[in-house]
Design a protein around this motif. Structure first.
Motif, short mmCIF file in Angstrom:
data_model
loop_
_atom_site.label_atom_id
_atom_site.label_comp_id
_atom_site.label_asym_id
_atom_site.label_seq_id
_atom_site.Cartn_x
_atom_site.Cartn_y
_atom_site.Cartn_z
N LEU A 168 0.85 -1.18 0.00
CA LEU A 168 0.00 0.00 0.00
C LEU A 168 0.89 1.23 0.00
N ALA A 169 0.32 2.37 -0.38
CA ALA A 169 1.08 3.62 -0.39
C ALA A 169 0.21 4.78 0.05
N ASN A 170 0.86 5.77 0.69
CA ASN A 170 0.29 7.09 0.87
C ASN A 170 1.11 8.03 -0.01
N ASP A 171 0.59 8.30 -1.19
CA ASP A 171 1.28 9.15 -2.17
C ASP A 171 0.87 10.59 -1.90
N VAL A 172 1.54 11.21 -0.95
CA VAL A 172 1.18 12.54 -0.49
C VAL A 172 1.21 13.55 -1.64
N SER A 173 0.20 14.40 -1.70
CA SER A 173 0.13 15.45 -2.72
C SER A 173 -0.01 16.81 -2.05
N LEU A 174 0.63 17.80 -2.61
CA LEU A 174 0.49 19.19 -2.15
C LEU A 174 -0.33 19.90 -3.22
N ARG A 215 -5.10 -7.18 -10.50
CA ARG A 215 -5.94 -6.31 -9.67
C ARG A 215 -6.14 -6.94 -8.30
N LEU A 216 -6.23 -6.11 -7.27
CA LEU A 216 -6.40 -6.59 -5.91
C LEU A 216 -7.83 -6.33 -5.47
N HIS A 217 -8.62 -7.39 -5.34
CA HIS A 217 -10.05 -7.27 -5.08
C HIS A 217 -10.34 -7.31 -3.58
N LEU A 218 -9.95 -6.23 -2.91
CA LEU A 218 -10.21 -6.06 -1.49
C LEU A 218 -10.52 -4.59 -1.21
N THR A 219 -10.94 -4.29 0.00
CA THR A 219 -11.34 -2.93 0.37
C THR A 219 -10.16 -2.17 0.98
N LEU A 220 -9.91 -0.98 0.44
CA LEU A 220 -8.86 -0.12 0.96
C LEU A 220 -9.49 0.90 1.91
N GLN A 221 -9.03 0.89 3.16
CA GLN A 221 -9.62 1.74 4.19
C GLN A 221 -8.75 2.97 4.44
N SER A 222 -9.39 4.13 4.49
CA SER A 222 -8.69 5.38 4.81
C SER A 222 -9.38 6.02 6.02
N ARG A 312 -4.58 7.11 8.44
CA ARG A 312 -4.32 5.67 8.55
C ARG A 312 -4.87 5.00 7.30
N ILE A 313 -4.04 4.21 6.65
CA ILE A 313 -4.41 3.50 5.42
C ILE A 313 -4.14 2.02 5.64
N GLU A 314 -5.14 1.18 5.39
CA GLU A 314 -5.00 -0.25 5.72
C GLU A 314 -5.90 -1.07 4.81
N MET A 315 -5.53 -2.33 4.63
CA MET A 315 -6.35 -3.26 3.87
C MET A 315 -6.41 -4.58 4.64
N ASP A 319 -10.57 -12.58 6.16
CA ASP A 319 -10.62 -13.05 7.55
C ASP A 319 -10.60 -11.89 8.55
N GLY A 320 -10.57 -10.67 8.03
CA GLY A 320 -10.58 -9.50 8.91
C GLY A 320 -9.23 -9.08 9.43
N GLN A 321 -8.19 -9.80 9.04
CA GLN A 321 -6.84 -9.50 9.53
C GLN A 321 -6.12 -8.56 8.56
N SER A 322 -5.34 -7.66 9.13
CA SER A 322 -4.56 -6.73 8.31
C SER A 322 -3.54 -7.51 7.48
N ILE A 323 -3.44 -7.18 6.20
CA ILE A 323 -2.54 -7.91 5.30
C ILE A 323 -1.15 -7.28 5.26
N PHE A 324 -1.12 -5.96 5.11
CA PHE A 324 0.15 -5.25 4.90
C PHE A 324 0.59 -4.48 6.14
N GLY A 325 -0.21 -4.53 7.23
CA GLY A 325 -0.01 -3.59 8.31
C GLY A 325 -0.54 -2.24 7.87
N ALA A 326 -0.57 -1.28 8.78
CA ALA A 326 -1.18 0.02 8.49
C ALA A 326 -0.13 1.10 8.29
N ILE A 327 -0.39 1.95 7.30
CA ILE A 327 0.28 3.25 7.23
C ILE A 327 -0.44 4.13 8.24
N ASP A 328 0.27 4.68 9.21
CA ASP A 328 -0.35 5.44 10.28
C ASP A 328 0.53 6.66 10.58
N GLN A 329 0.16 7.81 10.00
CA GLN A 329 1.06 8.96 10.00
C GLN A 329 0.41 10.22 10.53
#
Length: 337
Positions: A168-174, A215-222, A312-315, A319-329
């Motif tokens: 996952l990525a947080n591609d910060v934009s200004l 393609r990744l068929h899962l829900t991306l949470q922000s 916080r960005i997570e997928m 099974d309800g378990q975090s796959i990649f861990g969370a981006i938490d900034q």
């Protein structure tokens, strides 16, 4: 398998193998010191990392330790290439509609991409440091992949075979810097600061049937300031899959091991509710929310991020378990010298 890079005071950190449930980890010392080393000799090194991964999941790794995302750099702390696409054309359609501009027909046939800075990524729990709040600070929740070597003129199907890891990525934009930059006709630069990636990068086989045709068929949470603002489906509305994005890069050049390719902001279409458009899945960046407000109300009402804001960005898997861990900034000012 799942891989991460621990901070050790160096630029490239130390490669660690992480258990499937993200509870434990083990240094890959003796196999590969860094992720780039593993990518450069993937066919030889990855089976050894896989063996360690199996041992770790079985609870038999002798030197396992609790996994701590706060210790993580980006899985690939600096890369030979960071190329970000805009594969969810609904995002482009919304932003264009908000300024009464049509999407050119070519956008549906040829991917949009830009070359981002790849010399300085930030870790999943590192602050997003921005010199001024006036720049229009925005998060962008995305899917990304890391490639092996992909030859020039590879087909999209061949390019899919070159995908080694998914993140996952947080591609910060200004956002307030973008218009002046694009007006020069040369693309993004200062408006795209350092990108953050998830604590863990995973091989596609870990994703099971959620990974289909690039393609990744899962829900991306922000989650912005503790409020869930996006529950976007990453699979169905991805106009160009990752094989097509990689093949686009490789039209005139080789794509080398350690290239990171982004999906762009994950975005879902609105639906009609009582004669009015609604976006029940939310949004993966503030610019899209502001575009929706402009379309509905004639002007945006949501402000961009301020110092102290969190994202916080997570997928999660089925099974309800975090796959990649969370981006938490947290958004932070530049420290004064």
């Amino acid at each position: 398998m799942k891989l991460a890079t621990y901070k050790d005071g160096s630029r490239d950190g130390q490669l660690v193998v992480v258990s499937r449930d993200l509870s434990t980890a083990h240094y890959a010392t003796g196999i590969a010191n860094t992720l780039q080393q593993a990518l450069d000799d993937w066919n030889f090194i990855s089976p050894q990392l896989q063996d360690l991964y199996v041992t770790l999941n079985q609870g038999k790794a002798r030197h396992a330790f609790p996994f701590d995302p706060a210790m993580c750099m980006a899985p690939l702390p600096r890369a030979y290439q960071w190329a970000d696409g805009s594969a969810y054309l609904n995002h482009v359609e919304l932003v264009r509609a908000a300024r009464n501009s049509e999407v050119p027909a070519s956008f549906y046939e040829d991917p949009l991409m830009y070359q981002g800075g790849s010399d300085d990524f930030i870790g999943p729990m590192d602050d997003v440091v921005v010199p001024s709040e006036d720049y229009g600070i925005d998060f962008e929740a995305e899917i990304t992949v890391i490639t092996g070597d992909v030859p020039m003129c590879a087909t999209p199907e061949q390019a899919l075979e070159g995908i080694r890891l998914v993140m996952l990525a947080n591609d910060v934009s200004l956002r307030n810097l973008i218009p002046a930059e694009l007006a020069k006709g040369f693309g993004f630069f200062q408006s795209k600061p350092a990108t953050a990636f998830s604590p863990v990068a995973v091989t596609p086989d870990e994703l099971g049937d959620a990974w289909q045709g690039g393609r990744l068929h899962l829900t991306l949470q922000s989650t912005w300031n503790g409020r869930k603002v996006g529950m976007c489906e990453a699979g169905p509305e991805m106009t160009f899959h990752f094989g097509q994005l990689i093949a686009h890069i490789g039209k005139t050049r080789n794509v080398r091991a350690g290239s990171i390719v982004g999906s762009g902001t994950v975005s879902n279409k609105g639906v009609e509710v009582d004669g009015r458009k609604d976006w029940p899945k939310g949004y993966s960046c503030i610019a899209e929310k502001r575009a929706i407000e402009t379309i509905l109300d004639g002007k945006p009402s949501t402000a961009f991020m301020k110092y102290g804001d969190t994202i916080r960005i997570e997928m999660k898997g089925k099974d309800g378990q975090s796959i990649f861990g969370a981006i938490d900034q947290k958004i932070a000012p530049l420290a004064k010298a």
